[in-house]
Design an enzyme around this catalytic site. Structure first.
Site, PDB file in Angstrom:
ATOM      1  N   LYS A   1       0.864  -1.189   0.000  1.00 29.52           N
ATOM      2  CA  LYS A   1       0.000   0.000   0.000  1.00 29.52           C
ATOM      3  C   LYS A   1       0.895   1.232   0.000  1.00 29.52           C
ATOM      4  CE  LYS A   1      -1.989   2.801   2.681  1.00 29.52           C
ATOM      5  NZ  LYS A   1      -1.834   3.982   1.808  1.00 29.52           N
TER       6      LYS A   1
ATOM      7  N   GLU B   1       9.334  16.442  14.932  1.00 27.55           N
ATOM      8  CA  GLU B   1       9.731  16.345  13.531  1.00 27.55           C
ATOM      9  C   GLU B   1       8.871  17.290  12.684  1.00 27.55           C
ATOM     10  OE1 GLU B   1       8.673  12.807  11.254  1.00 27.55           O
ATOM     11  OE2 GLU B   1      10.753  12.664  10.599  1.00 27.55           O
TER      12      GLU B   1
HETATM   13  P1  NAD Z   1       2.411   8.499   7.277  1.00 30.95           P
HETATM   14  O1  NAD Z   1       2.736   7.800   8.532  1.00 30.95           O
HETATM   15  O2  NAD Z   1       1.342   9.525   7.297  1.00 30.95           O
HETATM   16  O3  NAD Z   1       1.985   7.469   6.137  1.00 30.95           O
HETATM   17  C1  NAD Z   1       2.831   6.431   5.711  1.00 30.95           C
HETATM   18  C2  NAD Z   1       1.999   5.310   5.117  1.00 30.95           C
HETATM   19  O4  NAD Z   1       1.228   4.707   6.146  1.00 30.95           O
HETATM   20  C3  NAD Z   1       0.996   5.771   4.057  1.00 30.95           C
HETATM   21  O5  NAD Z   1       0.943   4.781   3.049  1.00 30.95           O
HETATM   22  C4  NAD Z   1      -0.300   5.829   4.838  1.00 30.95           C
HETATM   23  O6  NAD Z   1      -1.440   5.692   4.041  1.00 30.95           O
HETATM   24  C5  NAD Z   1      -0.139   4.647   5.759  1.00 30.95           C
HETATM   25  N1  NAD Z   1      -0.924   4.675   6.995  1.00 30.95           N
HETATM   26  C6  NAD Z   1      -1.264   5.756   7.738  1.00 30.95           C
HETATM   27  N2  NAD Z   1      -1.979   5.366   8.816  1.00 30.95           N
HETATM   28  C7  NAD Z   1      -2.081   4.018   8.755  1.00 30.95           C
HETATM   29  C8  NAD Z   1      -2.697   3.026   9.582  1.00 30.95           C
HETATM   30  N3  NAD Z   1      -3.344   3.343  10.706  1.00 30.95           N
HETATM   31  N4  NAD Z   1      -2.595   1.733   9.204  1.00 30.95           N
HETATM   32  C9  NAD Z   1      -1.929   1.375   8.090  1.00 30.95           C
HETATM   33  N5  NAD Z   1      -1.345   2.268   7.260  1.00 30.95           N
HETATM   34  C10 NAD Z   1      -1.411   3.578   7.595  1.00 30.95           C
HETATM   35  O7  NAD Z   1       3.795   9.077   6.767  1.00 30.95           O
HETATM   36  P2  NAD Z   1       4.052  10.057   5.568  1.00 30.95           P
HETATM   37  O8  NAD Z   1       3.539  11.400   5.977  1.00 30.95           O
HETATM   38  O9  NAD Z   1       3.617   9.440   4.303  1.00 30.95           O
HETATM   39  O10 NAD Z   1       5.668  10.083   5.556  1.00 30.95           O
HETATM   40  C11 NAD Z   1       6.402  10.931   6.360  1.00 30.95           C
HETATM   41  C12 NAD Z   1       6.890  10.224   7.598  1.00 30.95           C
HETATM   42  O11 NAD Z   1       7.649   9.085   7.214  1.00 30.95           O
HETATM   43  C13 NAD Z   1       7.831  11.081   8.417  1.00 30.95           C
HETATM   44  O12 NAD Z   1       7.518  10.967   9.776  1.00 30.95           O
HETATM   45  C14 NAD Z   1       9.190  10.472   8.150  1.00 30.95           C
HETATM   46  O13 NAD Z   1      10.134  10.661   9.162  1.00 30.95           O
HETATM   47  C15 NAD Z   1       8.860   9.047   7.950  1.00 30.95           C
HETATM   48  N6  NAD Z   1       9.911   8.394   7.178  1.00 30.95           N
HETATM   49  C16 NAD Z   1      10.728   7.516   7.815  1.00 30.95           C
HETATM   50  C17 NAD Z   1      11.763   6.907   7.107  1.00 30.95           C
HETATM   51  C18 NAD Z   1      12.672   5.912   7.772  1.00 30.95           C
HETATM   52  O14 NAD Z   1      13.264   5.113   7.065  1.00 30.95           O
HETATM   53  N7  NAD Z   1      12.805   5.917   9.080  1.00 30.95           N
HETATM   54  C19 NAD Z   1      11.949   7.200   5.760  1.00 30.95           C
HETATM   55  C20 NAD Z   1      11.088   8.108   5.153  1.00 30.95           C
HETATM   56  C21 NAD Z   1      10.055   8.690   5.874  1.00 30.95           C
END
Ligand code: NAD
Length: 491
Positions: free
Chosen positions: A175, A384
């Site tokens: 997803k 963040e």
């Molecule tokens: P997000 O957490 O909003 O979403 C990430 C994914 O999770 C999306 O596909 C979203 O639809 C899905 N999602 C959201 N809630 C969910 C749930 N309850 N159950 C299942 N899936 C769910 O993150 P974002 O805004 O897309 O990305 C930014 C974040 O990602 C930042 O916090 C960043 O630090 C983090 N990030 C971490 C890394 C790493 O390797 N540590 C790398 C890149 C980004």
């Protein structure tokens, strides 16, 4: 408007409800692509297809060498299509084409690396303390894995999961983020061309709260590999724990980038800029807290401001653009809110601090923003932002740098700039983070583990050990048949 469909069992599919959602180009603010909005029914179908492919299909009959060869083919195909995939990602998330096309080309290495590793996972024959028995340990795949990715680097972060998951023999349901689903769906044509059987890789598109949650809680999903924010990570961890599913969680960061008086400033100034302003700050590893030692504080700050001020904001598709728009309207507003919070808390804004519209663009631009007079207990130093906002703090000695560096809930990465090797070693031991960069920043590789301490995550991606996150040991006992004198006593 481009219409995409989900990829389930090797067939392009609409959502059962017929509902769709749109993706917006962050530079033009125009909607450019439409995707099916998956709900539980679609998720159930995709997981069942993946489960059938895992249990009955052709895939479980493939040798590890054959799986590896398919991954290598997929990597080669990605290399051929890297520029096209990168351009699609730029339309979805607005990041610079220079960065996305480098990522797309580099990403092929994950498929080559884990393709090569697929037939090098060796079992064990441990010596057993019982006579007449041979024991062998084999490593088996887990089953259906849910791979959930964020918007900032959709295909690269997918490669970190998909390559080891397939090398290990699992099947997957992916997803992608609701903001950046296009490139993952485009990849499916290459998955098919690489010869990976239908049903092994499936993609559902939709939102976290419905499609994502339904995927994580599906009883046939045995593992969730997730990259994203802390809130979603927590929800996923809790939901997965209910059914004892394995998880890998790559979450956020608030990484310290620490510059000592003896650092080479010609390297450290651009290193600090790259740490926070590359990708408009939208990286989990952003060096969003810059710690400067007293002796270089003033000169460093002057050079940092001069170099940052010269950065060109503009069209992410142009090769000479330095700073792109941020990915979404919500993210744009969130960053502006954090800038306001920092000002309210008493930090001094020495550069930027506003939205921008270079060349009259309607894109989601934020000026590269630098705050001084930041205390580490301020929200701008603890939370963040995921945008081009840098918090600068001053320190006097190593102990103070370590104390400030570690005084945060996250632990994804840290940077240290020094010419003193023993200090570099001391700092790398004392800093609580999964990655420490000395005299460099933002490097990652398929060959070395990546992941977080503390609230930055669970488990590790990349490197040879990461394939074990997608395998489980099985212990097989082979005994000479012997009459048992007393079956009620364990031997
Ligand atoms: P997000 O957490 O909003 O979403 C990430 C994914 O999770 C999306 O596909 C979203 O639809 C899905 N999602 C959201 N809630 C969910 C749930 N309850 N159950 C299942 N899936 C769910 O993150 P974002 O805004 O897309 O990305 C930014 C974040 O990602 C930042 O916090 C960043 O630090 C983090 N990030 C971490 C890394 C790493 O390797 N540590 C790398 C890149 C980004």
């Amino acid at each position: 408007m481009k219409d995409y469909k989900m990829w389930i069992g090797g067939i392009y599919s609409e959502a059962a409800s017929g509902e769709t959602f749109l993706s917006t180009d962050p530079y033009t603010r125009e909607d450019w692509a439409r995707f099916p909005r998956a709900a539980k029914k679609d998720v159930d179908r995709a997981v069942e297809v993946a489960h059938t492919a895992y249990t009955e299909g052709e895939w479980p009959t493939w040798t590890a060498s054959a799986r590896g060869a398919a991954l290598v083919r997929l990597g080669d195909l990605i290399t051929c299509h890297a520029q096209r995939l990168a351009e699609i990602e730029v339309r979805d998330n607005g990041k610079l084409i220079a960065e996305m096309s480098n990522q797309a080309k580099y990403m092929a290495n994950w498929y080559a690396y884990y393709g090569g590793l697929a037939d090098k996972v060796e079992g064990l024959v441990p010596p057993i303390d019982k006579p007449g028995v041979v024991n062998m340990v084999t490593y088996e795949p887990l089953g259906v894995c849910a791979l959930i990715t964020p918007w900032n680097s959709p295909l690269l972060l997918l490669a970190w999961k998909l390559a080891p998951a397939l090398a290990a023999g699992n099947t997957v349901v992916i997803k992608p983020s609701e903001y950046t689903s296009a490139s993952t769906l485009e990849l499916m044509a290459l998955v098919e061309e690489a010869g990976i059987p239908a049903g092994v890789v499936n993609v559902i598109t939709g939102f976290g709260a419905d499609a994502g949650q339904a995927l994580v809680t599906h009883p046939l999903v045995r593992k969730v590999a997730f990259t994203g924010g802390e809130a979603a990570g927590r929800a996923i961890n809790e939901a997965a724990a209910r059914d004892f599913k394995k998880v890998t969680l790559e979450l956020g960061g608030k990484s310290p980038n620490i510059v000592f008086d003896d650092a080479d400033l010609d390297a450290a100034v651009p290193g600090a800029i790259s740490g926070i302003f590359a990708a408009a700050g939208q990286t989990c590893i952003a060096g969003s807290r810059l710690l400067l030692q007293d002796g270089i504080y003033d000169v460093f700050l002057d050079r940092l401001i001069d170099m940052t001020r010269a950065a060109k904001l503009g069209d992410p598709m142009q090769a000479d653009t330095d700073i792109s728009p941020v990915a979404t309207q919500a993210q744009h507003q969130k960053i502006l809110d954090y800038i306001a919070i920092a000002k309210d808390e008493g930090a001094t804004c020495v550069l930027g601090g506003k939205a921008a519209n270079p060349g009259g663009s309607q894109g989601y631009f934020i000026e590269p923003t630098i705050f001084t007079d930041v205390r580490n207990d301020m929200r701008i130093a603890q939370e963040e932002v995921f945008g081009p906002v840098l918090s600068i703090m001053r320190f006097s000695d190593e102990d103070q740098a370590v104390a400030i560096g570690n005084d945060v809930l996250y632990g994804l990465a840290a940077g240290v700039w020094t010419n003193d090797l023993t200090r570099a070693l001391r700092m790398s031991r004392k800093l609580q983070a999964g990655t420490i960069w000395v005299n460099t920043y933002r490097s990652t590789s398929y060959t070395t583990p990546f992941g977080g301490y503390k609230l930055s995550g669970v488990g590790r991606e990349n490197g040879s050990q990461a394939i074990m996150e997608y395998l489980q040991p099985k212990s097989v006992w082979l005994a000479e048949p012997k009459p048992v004198a007393n079956p009620f006593i364990r031997r």
